[in-house]
Design a protein around this motif. Structure first.
Motif, PDB file in Angstrom:
ATOM      1  N   ASN A  48     -13.909  41.784  23.974  1.00  0.00           N
ATOM      2  CA  ASN A  48     -13.192  40.724  23.275  1.00  0.00           C
ATOM      3  C   ASN A  48     -13.775  40.516  21.892  1.00  0.00           C
ATOM      4  O   ASN A  48     -15.000  40.481  21.719  1.00  0.00           O
ATOM      5  CB  ASN A  48     -13.263  39.405  24.055  1.00  0.00           C
ATOM      6  CG  ASN A  48     -12.326  39.386  25.236  1.00  0.00           C
ATOM      7  OD1 ASN A  48     -11.272  40.008  25.202  1.00  0.00           O
ATOM      8  ND2 ASN A  48     -12.704  38.682  26.290  1.00  0.00           N
ATOM      9  N   ALA A  49     -12.888  40.312  20.931  1.00  0.00           N
ATOM     10  CA  ALA A  49     -13.320  39.999  19.572  1.00  0.00           C
ATOM     11  C   ALA A  49     -13.718  38.528  19.531  1.00  0.00           C
ATOM     12  O   ALA A  49     -12.965  37.656  19.965  1.00  0.00           O
ATOM     13  CB  ALA A  49     -12.212  40.275  18.581  1.00  0.00           C
ATOM     14  N   VAL A  50     -14.923  38.252  19.029  1.00  0.00           N
ATOM     15  CA  VAL A  50     -15.430  36.881  19.020  1.00  0.00           C
ATOM     16  C   VAL A  50     -15.618  36.339  17.612  1.00  0.00           C
ATOM     17  O   VAL A  50     -15.746  35.129  17.440  1.00  0.00           O
ATOM     18  CB  VAL A  50     -16.755  36.764  19.811  1.00  0.00           C
ATOM     19  CG1 VAL A  50     -16.499  37.043  21.277  1.00  0.00           C
ATOM     20  CG2 VAL A  50     -17.797  37.711  19.259  1.00  0.00           C
ATOM     21  N   ASP A  51     -15.643  37.195  16.611  1.00  0.00           N
ATOM     22  CA  ASP A  51     -15.894  36.750  15.249  1.00  0.00           C
ATOM     23  C   ASP A  51     -15.599  37.907  14.295  1.00  0.00           C
ATOM     24  O   ASP A  51     -15.131  38.964  14.713  1.00  0.00           O
ATOM     25  CB  ASP A  51     -17.357  36.311  15.112  1.00  0.00           C
ATOM     26  CG  ASP A  51     -17.598  35.369  13.950  1.00  0.00           C
ATOM     27  OD1 ASP A  51     -16.631  35.032  13.233  1.00  0.00           O
ATOM     28  OD2 ASP A  51     -18.756  34.972  13.748  1.00  0.00           O
ATOM     29  N   HIS A  52     -15.891  37.697  13.032  1.00  0.00           N
ATOM     30  CA  HIS A  52     -15.804  38.758  12.023  1.00  0.00           C
ATOM     31  C   HIS A  52     -17.155  38.915  11.366  1.00  0.00           C
ATOM     32  O   HIS A  52     -17.958  37.984  11.333  1.00  0.00           O
ATOM     33  CB  HIS A  52     -14.752  38.421  10.962  1.00  0.00           C
ATOM     34  CG  HIS A  52     -13.366  38.555  11.468  1.00  0.00           C
ATOM     35  ND1 HIS A  52     -12.680  37.514  12.024  1.00  0.00           N
ATOM     36  CD2 HIS A  52     -12.536  39.620  11.515  1.00  0.00           C
ATOM     37  CE1 HIS A  52     -11.489  37.918  12.396  1.00  0.00           C
ATOM     38  NE2 HIS A  52     -11.368  39.200  12.092  1.00  0.00           N
ATOM     39  N   VAL A  53     -17.386  40.098  10.828  1.00  0.00           N
ATOM     40  CA  VAL A  53     -18.622  40.379  10.111  1.00  0.00           C
ATOM     41  C   VAL A  53     -18.286  41.233   8.892  1.00  0.00           C
ATOM     42  O   VAL A  53     -17.367  42.050   8.943  1.00  0.00           O
ATOM     43  CB  VAL A  53     -19.664  41.077  11.025  1.00  0.00           C
ATOM     44  CG1 VAL A  53     -19.166  42.429  11.494  1.00  0.00           C
ATOM     45  CG2 VAL A  53     -21.004  41.202  10.352  1.00  0.00           C
TER      46      VAL A  53
END
Length: 92
Positions: A48-53
């Protein structure tokens, strides 16, 4: 005769210096690119994608700069995560 030898030698040295300093420059080695990418921070355990970097990288070609930026983003996410689906934001 001595003056001719000195001026001929000076001309040879000057030519060598000019060719060495101002000779043809390979474009790939003369230019440096900086890329910025934005990637999804994905938890490996459940995908699952939880944030951006964001990542930044430099290289002597555009593709190398983007690759370095993606590696930088992946190095930032930490253990148990990975950077995926990176979009190039800028290349300078």
């Amino acid at each position: 005769m001595n003056v001719n030898r000195v001026s001929l030698a000076a001309a040879g040295v000057l030519s060598a210096l000019l060719l060495g300093l101002a000779g043809p420059v390979d474009e790939a080695h003369a230019r440096s690119y900086t890329a910025v990418v934005k990637c999804a921070k994905v938890r490996i355990s459940d995908n699952n994608a939880v944030d951006h970097v964001e990542g930044t990288g430099r290289g002597n070609t555009r593709p190398k700069a983007v690759t370095a930026a993606k590696k930088n983003a992946n190095d930032k996410v930490g253990r148990g995560y990975r950077a995926k689906h990176c979009d190039v934001k800028s290349i300078r």
